[in-house]
Design a protein around this motif. Structure first.
Motif, PDB file in Angstrom:
ATOM      1  N   GLN A 128      47.397  84.358  25.119  1.00 36.13           N
ATOM      2  CA  GLN A 128      48.776  84.350  24.635  1.00 36.13           C
ATOM      3  C   GLN A 128      48.832  84.661  23.145  1.00 36.13           C
ATOM      4  O   GLN A 128      49.688  85.418  22.684  1.00 36.13           O
ATOM      5  CB  GLN A 128      49.414  82.985  24.903  1.00 36.13           C
ATOM      6  N   ARG A 129      47.929  84.104  22.382  1.00 37.97           N
ATOM      7  CA  ARG A 129      47.896  84.378  20.942  1.00 37.97           C
ATOM      8  C   ARG A 129      47.658  85.862  20.677  1.00 37.97           C
ATOM      9  O   ARG A 129      48.299  86.464  19.811  1.00 37.97           O
ATOM     10  CB  ARG A 129      46.817  83.543  20.275  1.00 37.97           C
ATOM     11  N   LEU A 148      48.141  77.510  21.412  1.00 41.04           N
ATOM     12  CA  LEU A 148      48.431  78.368  22.550  1.00 41.04           C
ATOM     13  C   LEU A 148      47.150  78.846  23.214  1.00 41.04           C
ATOM     14  O   LEU A 148      46.086  78.871  22.593  1.00 41.04           O
ATOM     15  CB  LEU A 148      49.248  79.583  22.099  1.00 41.04           C
ATOM     16  N   PRO A 149      47.246  79.271  24.488  1.00 44.29           N
ATOM     17  CA  PRO A 149      46.086  79.896  25.138  1.00 44.29           C
ATOM     18  C   PRO A 149      45.640  81.123  24.347  1.00 44.29           C
ATOM     19  O   PRO A 149      46.458  81.815  23.731  1.00 44.29           O
ATOM     20  CB  PRO A 149      46.623  80.291  26.513  1.00 44.29           C
ATOM     21  N   SER A 190      48.729  75.802  27.955  1.00 45.32           N
ATOM     22  CA  SER A 190      48.524  75.601  26.530  1.00 45.32           C
ATOM     23  C   SER A 190      48.287  74.121  26.253  1.00 45.32           C
ATOM     24  O   SER A 190      48.423  73.277  27.130  1.00 45.32           O
ATOM     25  CB  SER A 190      49.762  76.073  25.764  1.00 45.32           C
ATOM     26  N   ARG A 191      47.962  73.836  25.019  1.00 45.18           N
ATOM     27  CA  ARG A 191      47.769  72.439  24.608  1.00 45.18           C
ATOM     28  C   ARG A 191      49.047  71.832  24.039  1.00 45.18           C
ATOM     29  O   ARG A 191      49.033  70.743  23.482  1.00 45.18           O
ATOM     30  CB  ARG A 191      46.632  72.363  23.585  1.00 45.18           C
ATOM     31  N   GLY A 224      53.124  78.288  26.595  1.00 49.90           N
ATOM     32  CA  GLY A 224      53.128  77.408  25.441  1.00 49.90           C
ATOM     33  C   GLY A 224      54.325  77.590  24.530  1.00 49.90           C
ATOM     34  O   GLY A 224      54.361  77.032  23.435  1.00 49.90           O
ATOM     35  N   GLY A 228      48.380  84.082  29.224  1.00 48.58           N
ATOM     36  CA  GLY A 228      48.112  82.671  29.429  1.00 48.58           C
ATOM     37  C   GLY A 228      46.860  82.500  30.259  1.00 48.58           C
ATOM     38  O   GLY A 228      46.820  82.881  31.419  1.00 48.58           O
TER      39      GLY A 228
END
Length: 257
Positions: free
Chosen positions: A224-225, A220-221, A13-14, A168, A9
């Protein structure tokens, strides 16, 4: 990989309450408000087992017909059956129809102390649904519950998804409040408890978001992805193909049969 997931992260996240609310559903039993649930896979709603406690036997043929499930947009779902009822973990799964056309949360386990959380549920006094921010306070000693503070958890919110704003992903199922009148937070069941109960739905959740990355995964950040993609197998046995070339010098079929 759990440690990497906890560290992942690069900022929040959005994912917002908008993504949560379209996945969360209101659950009534015999016409009375009882709790909240959320879609984890097409046609499958997770909630708390105690949300259904007024049903003496959830496996009875008439039990499903006494449960009403509806979304924030007014969409109504027919409960085909109570697929699972794990009272010792206070978790249950409803199988509903239609089983398509609705979004599902992305499940990501793990949390850090002081992580910030967000939930969306249907309290008894606000059946239109409300979002509530929460702050992590670690796990209980047996690690069966997440401690959440600084937010108001009210009756009717049991079964709501708990979003970790850092990762996220939904990391828990809201279980109970510390105080109905004050913003003292509550407790949630870690999503890992659900995974232990249903690895099949865990895989279905991953497959759903692999096919619809733009709905949640792409918000997602970046870190994180990358971590999630690295944690997944390169290909499943069903997807992997092998081509075998056989060379026979003598042309004898017994050599390559």
């Amino acid at each position: 990989m759990p440690d990497e997931l906890n560290r992942a992260g690069d900022g929040d996240s959005r994912i917002t309450d908008r993504e949560l609310r379209v996945c969360a559903v209101r659950i009534d039993v015999d016409g009375s408000p009882k709790g909240t649930g959320f879609f984890v896979a097409p046609g499958h709603v997770v909630t708390c087992a105690h949300v259904l406690e007024s049903l003496a036997d959830t496996s009875a043929p008439e039990a499903a017909g006494r449960i009403a499930v509806s979304g924030v947009d007014g969409a109504e779902y027919t409960v085909a059956k109570v697929a699972e009822d794990w009272k010792d973990d206070d978790l249950a799964v409803l199988r509903v129809t239609p089983a398509d056309g609705h979004p599902c949360v992305l499940l990501i386990g793990g949390q850090n102390f002081d992580d910030r959380f967000l939930t969306f549920g249907y309290p008894e006094l606000h059946r239109e649904g409300v979002a509530s921010p929460l702050v992590g306070e670690g796990n209980t000693g047996d690690e069966r519950l997440l401690r959440l503070g600084e937010g108001q958890v009210q009756p009717g919110m049991s079964g709501a998804p708990v979003l970790n704003r850092r990762t996220g992903g939904v990391c828990g199922v809201l279980k109970l409040t510390r105080n109905e009148q004050m913003a003292l937070g509550g407790y949630a069941i870690p999503i890992e408890r659900f995974w232990l109960r249903s690895p099949t739905l865990k895989r279905q959740n991953e497959a759903y978001h692999s096919a619809r990355r733009q709905d949640w995964f792409d918000l997602l950040p970046v870190v994180q992805r990358r971590v999630l993609l690295a944690a997944r197998p390169a290909a499943s046995g069903a997807q992997r193909r092998t081509t075998l070339f056989v060379v026979s010098v003598k042309g004898d079929p017994s050599e390559w049969r």
